[in-house]
Design a protein around this motif. Structure first.
Motif: not given
Length: 204
Positions: A68-92
């Motif tokens: 009702d107040l806005s028709s567009f949103e934009a943003g930035l995202d940053a992550y620090l993940m722990f574990g191998n990038i190809d692991s089946w599960i990652n937490l961060g």
């Protein structure tokens, strides 16, 4: 020591606010603690050796009350993940910024221009990767309002993405910002708003 005293003074300031805000902040604090304990239990050295970063941006279509107040949103995202990038599960852990660009609305012949409103979400992140390509999960935490009149809110972000050669992730997500703490077991709220997003993350 003074460091310990300062820590508890800062923690007390963080947990200030009304009861609902305090409850949501405590939930975010617990999520961070659970991530830290899980990393410790799995062997901090191994996680540290395989940690990876994600940094990127997204655009979004506001939903709920935000539409009702806005028709567009934009943003930035940053992550620090722990574990191998190809692991089946990652937490961060994750942080970012969400800016809803104020819209102009005609009310009874008068044009009303709404200001932008901005949030800084922080929280924990969990991901499951299948076949080394498809990734899904959610971010959960607290979003701090930094615009005039923008209060802190509970933040949930389910998403799904495609990993391209362990260097780029293309994703779609649904940001949910709500004044509800979901204590009644319901995931609907009159105080909910957010955005449907598409974005890209660069992996390091």
């Amino acid at each position: 020591s003074m460091d310990i005293i300062n820590f508890f003074l800062e923690l007390n300031c963080y947990f200030s606010g009304n009861q609902k805000q305090i409850k949501m902040k405590k939930l975010t604090f617990i999520l961070f603690s659970l991530v830290a304990m899980t990393i410790s239990a799995q062997g901090g050295g191994d996680f540290d050796a395989h940690k990876h970063f994600k940094l990127g941006a997204h655009i979004g279509l506001p939903t709920g009350g935000a539409s009702d107040l806005s028709s567009f949103e934009a943003g930035l995202d940053a992550y620090l993940m722990f574990g191998n990038i190809d692991s089946w599960i990652n937490l961060g852990v994750t942080g970012g910024i969400r800016n809803f660009f104020g819209d102009e609305i005609d009310i009874l012949g008068t044009t009303v221009e709404f200001d932008d409103f901005t949030y800084l979400p922080v929280g924990g992140a969990a991901r499951v990767k299948l076949f080394g390509i498809v990734e899904g999960g959610a971010d959960i935490g607290y979003a701090f309002g930094i615009s005039d009149g923008a209060d802190g809110v509970f933040w949930v972000r389910p998403l799904i993405g495609i990993d391209v050669a362990d260097t780029i992730e293309i994703f779609a997500a649904y940001d949910i910002l709500t004044t509800d703490d979901f204590s009644d077991g319901s995931f609907t709220s009159d105080g909910s708003f957010g955005s449907l997003q598409a974005g890209i993350l660069f992996e390091f």
